[in-house]
Design an enzyme around this catalytic site. Structure first.
Site, mmCIF file in Angstrom:
data_model
loop_
_atom_site.group_PDB
_atom_site.id
_atom_site.type_symbol
_atom_site.label_atom_id
_atom_site.label_comp_id
_atom_site.label_asym_id
_atom_site.label_seq_id
_atom_site.Cartn_x
_atom_site.Cartn_y
_atom_site.Cartn_z
ATOM 1 N N GLU A 1 0.837 -1.199 0.000
ATOM 2 C CA GLU A 1 0.000 0.000 0.000
ATOM 3 C C GLU A 1 0.873 1.250 0.000
ATOM 4 O O GLU A 1 1.924 1.265 0.631
ATOM 5 C CB GLU A 1 -0.926 -0.013 1.221
ATOM 6 N N HIS B 1 -7.820 1.382 2.114
ATOM 7 C CA HIS B 1 -7.585 1.000 3.517
ATOM 8 C C HIS B 1 -8.280 1.996 4.442
ATOM 9 O O HIS B 1 -7.677 2.617 5.310
ATOM 10 C CB HIS B 1 -6.090 0.938 3.831
#
Length: 301
Positions: A257, A276
Site C-alpha cells: 500500500e 484501507h
C-alpha cells in the site's frame, strides 16, 4: 519518555487536536501521510513512536538507538514491521484492538453491496458516457461465510442477519458463545455466496486464503477483505477473478500500500477498491487516538 507521532496526516490532525488533553504527556507531532527512508531522522532520539501506517523495516529501526516502544494505530502491525525482529532488539510493539469494530463491519457490508450490484463499475460506465445496467446478486437469503469471529466478525454477522442473510462462520480457535453456527473451513468455502475475511494477520494466517482454498470456494462467490491483504494469495485471487470463479471482490487492503494504478487488481473490472479506509470514521479515529495516548501515558509511568 520522549515520544513522537511520526505520521499524523491531514485527516488525523484535527482529530488529534480534539482528543489531546492538557495533562497528557508531551508528544511531538510530525505531519505527513507516510514516513519512508527518512524514518531514523524523524524518530531521532525519541523513545516512543506512534505509527499510523508507515512501514518500519528493521534495517531502519536499527538506526534509532533510543527507540523502545512502537504504538501502532490499529491491530495490523505485522503488515508494517517485523515484530519478532523488533522484540529481539528490545523494542515492544503495542497494538490497539476494538476501537473500530462497527466502522470496519459497516465498510465490509458496504463493499459486499457494491460487489453484489457492480456499483463501482456502473459508476465508471455512466461517467464515461456508457449506460449499461448490470444484473446484480440479491443478498436476501444468500449465505455469508465469515472467516474470523472476533469483534469485527461478530459485528458483520449482526448486520448481515439484519439483511436477511443466512450466516455461518469459521474460527481458528474454538468458541463457546458465537452469534451464528460455526462450520469447518471447507464447508464455509463451498456453501458461501459471499466470503468475508476478518482474521488478524500473523505468521499462522499469512497466505491463509491460498490457491487451494480459493479453488474450493463456491463458483461465482463474492470475496470481501477488510482485514489484511497478505491473508490472500494475490496471484490466485487475480486468476480466480479473471476466470470468473470469483464473481467480484471488494478489497480495502492490499499486499503493498498504496496500491499502484498499474497493479493487476486495479485493472480488473470485477474488483471494487477502497484505500484501507474501513476503520476511518470520526468516531473510530477519536477512540483510536485516545487509546494510543493512554498507552503512551502507561508506558511513561
Amino acid at each position: 519518555m520522549k515520544s513522537i507521532f511520526i505520521d499524523c496526516n491531514d485527516q488525523l490532525a484535527p482529530v488529534w487536536a480534539k482528543v489531546i488533553r492538557p495533562d497528557d504527556p508531551a508528544i511531538t507531532v510530525h505531519h505527513t501521510d507516510r514516513v519512508g527512508d527518512e524514518l531514523p531522522q524523524v524518530i531521532g532520539d525519541n523513545e516512543i513512536a506512534l505509527d499510523d501506517h508507515s512501514y518500519m523495516p528493521t534495517s531502519l529501526v536499527a538506526q534509532c538507538p533510543r527507540l523502545k516502544h512502537i504504538v501502532f494505530l490499529g491491530t495490523g502491525a505485522a503488515s508494517y514491521m517485523n515484530i519478532a525482529e523488533l522484540k529481539e532488539r528490545g523494542i515492544a510493539v503495542h497494538t490497539i484492538k476494538g476501537y473500530g469494530d462497527t466502522a470496519v463491519a459497516e465498510h465490509t457490508i458496504a463493499l459486499m453491496f457494491a460487489a453484489a450490484r457492480d456499483v463501482a463499475r456502473m459508476d465508471r460506465d455512466v461517467r464515461a458516457g456508457a449506460w449499461t445496467p448490470r444484473e446484480g446478486m440479491q443478498l436476501l437469503g444468500k449465505t455469508l461465510g465469515v472467516i474470523g469471529i472476533g469483534g469485527i466478525g461478530g459485528e458483520v454477522v449482526r448486520m448481515a442477519k439484519g439483511l436477511g442473510m443466512n450466516v455461518i462462520a469459521y474460527n481458528r480457535t474454538p468458541r463457546a458463545d458465537t452469534p451464528c453456527p460455526l462450520v469447518d473451513l471447507d464447508t464455509l468455502l463451498a456453501e458461501s455466496d459471499v466470503v468475508s475475511l476478518n482474521l488478524v494477520l500473523n505468521d499462522e494466517t499469512r497466505g491463509f486464503l491460498s490457491h487451494e482454498r480459493i479453488a474450493r470456494m463456491k463458483p461465482g462467490a463474492l470475496l470481501v477483505n477488510t482485514a489484511r491483504g497478505a491473508l490472500v494469495d494475490e496471484q490466485a485471487l487475480i486468476d480466480a477473478l479473471k476466470s470468473g470463479d470469483i464473481r467480484h471482490a471488494g478489497l480495502d487492503v492490499f499486499h503493498n500500500e498504496p496500491l499502484k494504478a498499474d497493479h493487476p487488481l486495479a485493472q480488473l473490472p470485477n474488483v471494487t477498491l477502497t484505500a484501507h479506509a474501513a476503520f476511518r470514521t470520526a468516531e473510530a479515529s477519536m477512540t483510536l487516538l485516545r487509546r494510543a495516548i493512554d498507552i503512551v501515558k502507561t508506558i511513561g509511568t
